[in-house]
Design a protein around this motif. Sequence first.
Motif, PDB file in Angstrom:
ATOM      1  N   PRO A   1      37.165  42.601  17.506  1.00 47.87           N
ATOM      2  CA  PRO A   1      36.727  43.027  18.845  1.00 47.87           C
ATOM      3  C   PRO A   1      37.855  43.615  19.705  1.00 47.87           C
ATOM      4  O   PRO A   1      37.603  44.555  20.471  1.00 47.87           O
ATOM      5  CB  PRO A   1      36.147  41.754  19.478  1.00 47.87           C
ATOM      6  N   VAL A   2      39.086  43.107  19.561  1.00 50.01           N
ATOM      7  CA  VAL A   2      40.213  43.697  20.303  1.00 50.01           C
ATOM      8  C   VAL A   2      40.419  45.135  19.841  1.00 50.01           C
ATOM      9  O   VAL A   2      40.559  46.067  20.641  1.00 50.01           O
ATOM     10  CB  VAL A   2      41.514  42.869  20.119  1.00 50.01           C
ATOM     11  N   ASN A   3      40.373  45.313  18.524  1.00 48.46           N
ATOM     12  CA  ASN A   3      40.544  46.645  17.936  1.00 48.46           C
ATOM     13  C   ASN A   3      39.444  47.622  18.348  1.00 48.46           C
ATOM     14  O   ASN A   3      39.659  48.828  18.376  1.00 48.46           O
ATOM     15  CB  ASN A   3      40.536  46.512  16.413  1.00 48.46           C
ATOM     16  N   MET A   4      38.266  47.071  18.635  1.00 45.61           N
ATOM     17  CA  MET A   4      37.155  47.912  19.087  1.00 45.61           C
ATOM     18  C   MET A   4      37.346  48.332  20.542  1.00 45.61           C
ATOM     19  O   MET A   4      36.551  49.113  21.070  1.00 45.61           O
ATOM     20  CB  MET A   4      35.824  47.151  18.957  1.00 45.61           C
TER      21      MET A   4
ATOM     22  N   ARG B   1      34.991  54.725  11.292  1.00 43.21           N
ATOM     23  CA  ARG B   1      35.449  53.709  12.230  1.00 43.21           C
ATOM     24  C   ARG B   1      34.266  52.967  12.870  1.00 43.21           C
ATOM     25  O   ARG B   1      34.253  51.737  12.955  1.00 43.21           O
ATOM     26  CB  ARG B   1      36.317  54.378  13.299  1.00 43.21           C
ATOM     27  N   GLU B   2      33.269  53.721  13.293  1.00 44.40           N
ATOM     28  CA  GLU B   2      32.082  53.114  13.886  1.00 44.40           C
ATOM     29  C   GLU B   2      31.308  52.288  12.852  1.00 44.40           C
ATOM     30  O   GLU B   2      30.795  51.213  13.151  1.00 44.40           O
ATOM     31  CB  GLU B   2      31.199  54.225  14.477  1.00 44.40           C
TER      32      GLU B   2
ATOM     33  N   ASN C   1      31.018  49.966   4.135  1.00 45.06           N
ATOM     34  CA  ASN C   1      31.576  49.918   5.493  1.00 45.06           C
ATOM     35  C   ASN C   1      32.694  50.940   5.701  1.00 45.06           C
ATOM     36  O   ASN C   1      33.513  50.791   6.604  1.00 45.06           O
ATOM     37  CB  ASN C   1      31.974  48.497   5.891  1.00 45.06           C
ATOM     38  N   GLY C   2      32.701  51.972   4.873  1.00 39.19           N
ATOM     39  CA  GLY C   2      33.574  53.110   5.157  1.00 39.19           C
ATOM     40  C   GLY C   2      35.032  52.931   4.775  1.00 39.19           C
ATOM     41  O   GLY C   2      35.874  53.725   5.190  1.00 39.19           O
ATOM     42  N   ILE C   3      35.362  51.901   3.978  1.00 36.81           N
ATOM     43  CA  ILE C   3      36.745  51.782   3.492  1.00 36.81           C
ATOM     44  C   ILE C   3      36.983  52.897   2.452  1.00 36.81           C
ATOM     45  O   ILE C   3      38.013  53.556   2.472  1.00 36.81           O
ATOM     46  CB  ILE C   3      37.016  50.389   2.886  1.00 36.81           C
ATOM     47  N   TYR C   4      36.013  53.074   1.552  1.00 39.34           N
ATOM     48  CA  TYR C   4      36.031  54.228   0.640  1.00 39.34           C
ATOM     49  C   TYR C   4      34.984  55.223   1.135  1.00 39.34           C
ATOM     50  O   TYR C   4      33.916  54.829   1.597  1.00 39.34           O
ATOM     51  CB  TYR C   4      35.644  53.830  -0.789  1.00 39.34           C
ATOM     52  N   LEU C   5      35.272  56.497   0.988  1.00 39.21           N
ATOM     53  CA  LEU C   5      34.302  57.538   1.349  1.00 39.21           C
ATOM     54  C   LEU C   5      33.742  58.141   0.065  1.00 39.21           C
ATOM     55  O   LEU C   5      34.448  58.245  -0.931  1.00 39.21           O
ATOM     56  CB  LEU C   5      34.991  58.616   2.195  1.00 39.21           C
TER      57      LEU C   5
END
Length: 228
Positions: A104-107, A74-75, A51-55
Motif C-alpha cells: 500500500p505504501v508503494n501504491m 503496475r496496476e 499479475n504482470g511480473i512476466y509479460l
Amino acid sequence: DSVIEVEDLYYTYRDGTRALAGLSFSLPRGCRVALMGPNGAGKSTLLMHLNGIYLPQRGKVRVMGQEVNARTAREIKSRVGLVFQDPDDQVFSSTVEEDVAFGPVNMGLPPAEVKRRVDEALAAVQMEEYRDRPPYHLSYGQKKRVAIAGVLAMGPEIIVLDEPMAYLDPQGKDTLLEILDRLHRRGTTILVATHDVDMAASWADLVVIIKDGRTLAQGDPSLLVRED
Ligand code: ADP
Ligand code: ADP
C-alpha cells in the motif's frame, strides 16, 4: 463474465525452454480455482503472467477485461495478488507491520489508509499480535500468513497462491483454509496452484489442468477422478 482470460499464451525462457505453448482458459468471477499439472507443466510461469511480473511473448492475458502489458503491469499488480510458495521470497522487512505496509505504501496511499489496510489484513490472517516482531523469527506458517496479509493489503480482486499448503502442519492448513473461505465469501476470486488432489477436489469450484504449457482439461472437480 470472466475475471481472468488467458488466450493462446506462449512463453520461452532465455535458455530456450518453452514453458507455455498456446495456453488458454478463462475464469468466472468469485470462483475457487485449483490449477494442477505435473512438475514443469508451466504453472509457476503462468502465475507470473497473471499479475504482470512476466509479460506475454505471444497471446494475451486479460484481468477483468484489462490487457496485461508493459503499460498496465503496475496496476495489474494491485488487482491480482500473488503469494509465492516460499514466504522468504516475499517477506523481507524488519517488522511484520512494515512488511504488510510495503504494497500500500508503494501504491502511494495516504498513511491513514495504509494503516487501515494493514490493520485489516493482519486481522484477516490472525497475526495482529505479531505486528512489531521481525518476520525472521516467525514460523514458516506465520511467515506465509504475513505474505498473504501483504497481498491483501493491496486490496486485490483476485488472489493467486502457489502451493499454499506445502510445508504447513495440519493446524496451519486449517488456518489457511479459513482465510481462503473468508476471502471467498467476500467475493474474491482465488486461484491456487497445487499438487494436492484432495484439496482440489474438496475446495475448488473449478479445476484447470495444464501440461507441457497447454490446457489439458478444465471443469468441475469431478474430472480429477478420471485424471489421477
Ligand atoms: P511448474 O510450476 O508447473 O513446475 P514451471 O513454470 O516452473 O512449471 O516450469 C515450466 C518449464 O519452464 C519447466 O521446463 C522449467 O524447467 C522451465 N523453467 C522454469 N523457470 C525457468 C527459468 N527461470 N529458466 C529456464 N527455464 C525455466
Ligand atoms: P515449482 O514447480 O514449485 O514451481 P520449480 O522447481 O519448477 O518449482 O522452480 C523453482 C525455481 O527454479 C523457480 O524460481 C523457477 O523459475 C526456477 N527454475 C525452474 N526450472 C529452471 C530451469 N530449467 N532453469 C532455471 N531456473 C529454473
